[in-house]
Design an enzyme around this catalytic site. Structure first.
Site, PDB file in Angstrom:
ATOM      1  CB  SER A  89      27.106   7.495 -15.426  1.00  0.00           C
ATOM      2  OG  SER A  89      25.872   8.172 -15.647  1.00  0.00           O
ATOM      3  CB  SER A  91      23.687  10.756 -13.727  1.00  0.00           C
ATOM      4  OG  SER A  91      23.161  10.251 -14.942  1.00  0.00           O
ATOM      5  CE  LYS A 146      22.038  13.964 -16.667  1.00  0.00           C
ATOM      6  NZ  LYS A 146      22.890  13.249 -15.684  1.00  0.00           N
ATOM      7  CB  SER A 229      22.701  14.180 -11.661  1.00  0.00           C
ATOM      8  OG  SER A 229      22.167  14.403 -12.946  1.00  0.00           O
TER       9      SER A 229
END
Length: 270
Positions: A89, A91, A146, A229
């Site tokens: 993805s 994010s 993250k 995100s």
């Protein structure tokens, strides 16, 4: 459908290990005894085909015995040293691209047992600015990636798309406006307590506003693609026992045909 690859690997290694041990402790001595008995009755060397027939191993024994060392090495490497992940993805754009294959240091945040993720040896703690892989608190069998923004005890505020850490705004500098881009997107360089990295900001998308105090034993995680995100701003903090490891290298990039543009996770290569 999600499945626990770590559990599958542990079970496969355990089964092959049991087969290897059973062959070594029980079946192999029986084969040797049978061969010695046949040689004694023959009063001389046996034909090669007879020896091969006596020493023949069942297929399940041969497979388990040969696979055990391979699976054991993979289990040790993947559980305690380095694990590969793929980014499906956007994010973490622009830091990590969709289709990047990354390497994650599994022991950096402490030695943990596979499957249970129980920490058995304390090493390093996450530092602000680290890019970390962790188990998603709402679905622990899914891995997310993250950036560590808040440490235990920190007060985090996010207003007008600017991060504040303990009351101090983390500076952002405009690098470029992406043309053409829908939505219009800015590439900013953020200085996160001395860690400089690039982030994306959508021009016309309204950003979330909030303030949080990070509890002890937890961390606040935010994606670099700030307006796309799904992170701690929406679902809260990440407990220490959910940490998987620290991302440290991109070793390959393979574009995906079907990407997830928003709200994604980091998936392990299975």
């Amino acid at each position: 459908m999600q499945f626990d690859f770590a559990l599958l690997l542990v079970l496969a290694t355990a089964i092959c290990g049991v087969v290897w041990f059973y062959d070594k402790a029980v079946l192999a001595p029986k084969r040797r005894a049978c061969l010695e008995s046949a040689e004694a009755q023959a009063s001389g060397p046996l034909p090669e085909e007879v020896v091969a027939k006596i020493n023949h191993e069942p297929g399940w024994v041969d497979t388990g015995r040969s696979m055990f060392p391979v699976l054991f090495v993979v289990l040790v490497l993947r559980s305690f040293l380095v694990e590969p992940f793929q980014i499906p993805s956007g994010s973490m754009l622009p830091t990590l691209q969709i289709g990047d294959f990354i390497l994650v240091n599994k022991y950096h945040y402490g030695i943990r047992l596979p499957v249970t993720n129980t920490k058995v040896l304390e090493l390093n703690s996450p530092q602000r600015g680290d890019v970390a892989v962790f188990r998603y608190p709402k679905q622990p069998n899914v891995n997310y990636i993250k950036r560590v923004v808040g440490l235990p005890g920190d007060r985090i505020k996010y207003v007008d798309k600017v991060l504040y850490v303990n009351g101090v705004p983390q500076s952002q500098e405009l690098l470029v406006k992406l043309p053409p881009s829908r939505p219009e997107r800015l590439v900013m360089e953020e200085n996160l307590d001395g860690v400089q990295h690039q982030i994306f900001r959508d021009v016309y998308r309204r950003g979330i506003v909030g303030e949080w105090v990070v509890p002890e034993g937890h961390y606040f995680m935010v994606g670099d693609n700030r307006d796309n995100s799904n992170d701690s701003r929406y679902w809260g903090f990440v407990a220490d026992d959910l940490l998987v490891g620290k991302a440290f290298a991109v070793w390959m990039h393979w574009p995906t045909l079907f990407s997830i543009p928003d709200f994604g996770d980091a998936r392990q290569i299975k």
